[in-house]
Design a protein around this motif. Sequence first.
Motif, short mmCIF file in Angstrom:
data_model
loop_
_atom_site.label_atom_id
_atom_site.label_comp_id
_atom_site.label_asym_id
_atom_site.label_seq_id
_atom_site.Cartn_x
_atom_site.Cartn_y
_atom_site.Cartn_z
N LYS A 146 0.80 -1.22 0.00
CA LYS A 146 0.00 0.00 0.00
C LYS A 146 0.83 1.28 0.00
CE LYS A 146 -4.31 -1.80 1.89
NZ LYS A 146 -5.42 -1.59 2.84
N SER A 147 2.03 1.19 -0.58
CA SER A 147 2.85 2.40 -0.71
C SER A 147 2.70 3.05 -2.09
CB SER A 147 4.32 2.08 -0.46
OG SER A 147 4.84 1.20 -1.45
N LEU A 173 2.82 6.95 -1.80
CA LEU A 173 2.25 7.28 -0.50
C LEU A 173 3.28 7.10 0.62
CD1 LEU A 173 -1.10 5.30 -0.91
CD2 LEU A 173 -0.69 7.70 -1.46
N ASP A 174 3.11 7.89 1.68
CA ASP A 174 3.97 7.69 2.85
C ASP A 174 3.34 6.67 3.79
OD1 ASP A 174 1.94 8.96 4.32
OD2 ASP A 174 3.01 10.87 4.46
N GLN A 175 3.93 6.49 4.96
CA GLN A 175 3.46 5.46 5.89
C GLN A 175 2.06 5.74 6.42
OE1 GLN A 175 6.53 5.26 8.88
NE2 GLN A 175 7.84 3.95 7.61
N ASN A 176 1.63 7.00 6.35
CA ASN A 176 0.29 7.37 6.81
C ASN A 176 -0.72 7.45 5.68
OD1 ASN A 176 1.19 7.71 9.55
ND2 ASN A 176 2.10 9.68 8.93
N GLN A 177 -0.33 6.93 4.50
CA GLN A 177 -1.20 6.92 3.32
C GLN A 177 -1.46 8.32 2.75
OE1 GLN A 177 -2.66 3.62 1.99
NE2 GLN A 177 -0.69 3.41 3.02
N ILE A 184 -0.34 11.43 0.27
CA ILE A 184 0.31 11.47 -1.04
C ILE A 184 1.66 12.18 -0.93
CG2 ILE A 184 0.15 12.30 -3.41
CD1 ILE A 184 -2.92 12.24 -3.06
N GLU A 185 2.72 11.49 -1.30
CA GLU A 185 4.05 12.11 -1.41
C GLU A 185 4.23 12.73 -2.79
OE1 GLU A 185 7.07 9.82 1.52
OE2 GLU A 185 6.70 8.84 -0.40
N PHE A 186 3.80 12.00 -3.82
CA PHE A 186 3.96 12.48 -5.18
C PHE A 186 2.87 11.86 -6.05
CE2 PHE A 186 5.87 13.11 -9.34
CZ PHE A 186 6.50 14.33 -9.19
N ARG A 187 2.23 12.68 -6.89
CA ARG A 187 1.11 12.21 -7.72
C ARG A 187 1.43 12.41 -9.20
NH1 ARG A 187 -5.28 13.01 -6.76
NH2 ARG A 187 -4.85 11.02 -5.72
N GLU A 197 -14.48 17.32 -7.92
CA GLU A 197 -14.19 16.97 -6.52
C GLU A 197 -12.92 16.14 -6.38
OE1 GLU A 197 -17.37 14.09 -8.12
OE2 GLU A 197 -16.91 16.23 -8.18
N ALA A 198 -12.43 15.58 -7.49
CA ALA A 198 -11.22 14.76 -7.41
C ALA A 198 -9.96 15.59 -7.27
CB ALA A 198 -11.12 13.87 -8.65
N LEU A 199 -10.05 16.89 -7.56
CA LEU A 199 -8.88 17.76 -7.48
C LEU A 199 -9.19 19.01 -6.67
CD1 LEU A 199 -7.76 17.51 -11.21
CD2 LEU A 199 -6.52 16.59 -9.26
N ASP A 200 -9.95 18.85 -5.62
CA ASP A 200 -10.43 20.03 -4.90
C ASP A 200 -9.55 20.47 -3.75
OD1 ASP A 200 -10.95 17.98 -3.20
OD2 ASP A 200 -13.09 18.39 -2.93
N THR A 201 -8.46 19.74 -3.47
CA THR A 201 -7.55 20.16 -2.42
C THR A 201 -6.12 20.15 -2.95
OG1 THR A 201 -7.08 17.96 -1.53
CG2 THR A 201 -9.06 19.08 -0.71
N GLU A 202 -5.26 20.91 -2.32
CA GLU A 202 -3.86 21.00 -2.75
C GLU A 202 -3.18 19.63 -2.68
OE1 GLU A 202 -0.51 22.57 -4.32
OE2 GLU A 202 -2.44 23.59 -4.07
N ALA A 203 -3.57 18.84 -1.69
CA ALA A 203 -2.95 17.52 -1.52
C ALA A 203 -3.28 16.58 -2.66
CB ALA A 203 -3.39 16.90 -0.20
#
Length: 388
Positions: free
Chosen positions: A206-207, A263-267, A269-272, A290-296
Motif C-alpha cells: 500500500k505504498s 504514499l507515505d506510511q500514513n497513506q 500522497i508524497e507524489f502524484r 471533486e477529485a482535485l479540490d484540495t492541494e494535496a
Amino acid sequence: MHRFKYLFVFGFLSLLGSLATAQTEISVQDWKECESSGLFTKKVRSLGIPCELLKKSAFPIDVDTRNAGKQLQLKYLGCGGFYIGDEIRGVLIDPFFSQYSIWEVATKQIEPIDADIEKGLMSIRQDLHDKTEAIITAHAHYDHLMDAPTILKRYLDSSRSRQPFIYTSETGAKILSTQLDSSSIKSIPKPTGNGQIMDTLYLNDKSIRVIPVSTNHAPHAVGITLAASQLKPKHLRKFSGNDKSRFWWWKEGSNYAFIIDFLDQNQAIEFRIYHQSSASAGKGGHLPEEALDTEAEQIDLLILGAASYDKVKNYPDSLYKNLNSPKRLVLCHWEDFFQPYGSEAKMVTLTPVDKLICHIHENLLKWKKNEAQQLFVPEPGVEFQIMY
C-alpha cells in the motif's frame, strides 16, 4: 474485410509518411518564439526538439512540491512506456520494445523480440526484480500489451509474497488468459463513460496507489481507430498456443489513464502522477471537480501521449485545464515506433509533434504565471530523476 481496411490504412500511412519525411525540417526561425522557454537551442534537428534534451542520459527535474529531499526515478521506455520508482518500490507502465516496420505489421505475424526487450530493460532489470509487482497497461493494442507477458515472466520476481501481475482492461485480460494463468492477471471493470474513476489498486504494501480513469483513443488516420472492434472468440482461439499474432487481433478494448500516487506510511500522497498514453477526444480522461479540490490532490507530474493529438479537437488543452494545469508535463508516444528499437528517434508519422511542443510552450504553460513550469520530451531510453 477488416484485413483489407487495415492494409489500406497502413498503405496510406506508409505513402504519406515517406512523402512527409522530407518536409519535417524545422528551421531555427520557426522556433524563435519557443526559444524563450529555455529548452530550445539553435541546434534544432528535423524533429524540432533539441538533441541536448533528448539524448542526455540523466537530468534532474527540480519539483517544488510537498516533501523536499526525496527522489523519484523515471525511465522512458518508448511509446507509452515508463518505469517509475524510488529506492524501495516501482511500477511498470505500457512496456513495449518489439518494433516492426509498418509493412511488417500490416502483412506479417509479429511476436515479442527478446533482444530488444532485454536492451530496453537492462538498466532497470534489478529494479523490476526487487521492487516491482505489477505491470499496468492503458489498453490492449499490441504496442501497449504484447510484450507484457514476456516481461512479467522473465523480469519480475515470481517468488515475492504477492505474485506479480498485469493490470489491464477486460479485453486485455481475455487476451492474456491465452498466455498466462489467472493469478497473473487483474482486470479493470468496463467503464460506463469517459472520466469515470475506477476501483483503486494498491501495490507494494500500500505504498503505491493506482487509480484508473476511463478515457478514449484518438483515431490513427482518416477518422479510423485501428483494431477498435470487439474482441471475438475466433481471435482468442488464434492466440491460444501461438507466440505470433496479427496486430489486429489485439483489440483496443476499454482505454484508461492512471493516477499513480506514491504514499507515505500514513497513506498521505508524497507524489502524484497522471499518465495518459494516448490522445483523447472530448472529455476522455477528465476528472470530476471533486477529485482535485484540495492541494494535496493536485498532480505533480503529467504524462501525455502525443500521437494523433491533431486528429481530435482541443487536445491536450481541455485535459490539461481539467487537471488544473500541472507544473511539469512529459510527452510520450511521440516517436515513430515502426523502426527498430534503439535507432535514432524520429517524429511519429503524420503527427506534427513539433507544432504540439510549440503550442504547449506558447499556450498551455502560460495558463499559470509560473516560470517553473516545464515541458520534457525524453527520447526512448532516457532516465531522469525528480527531486521532491
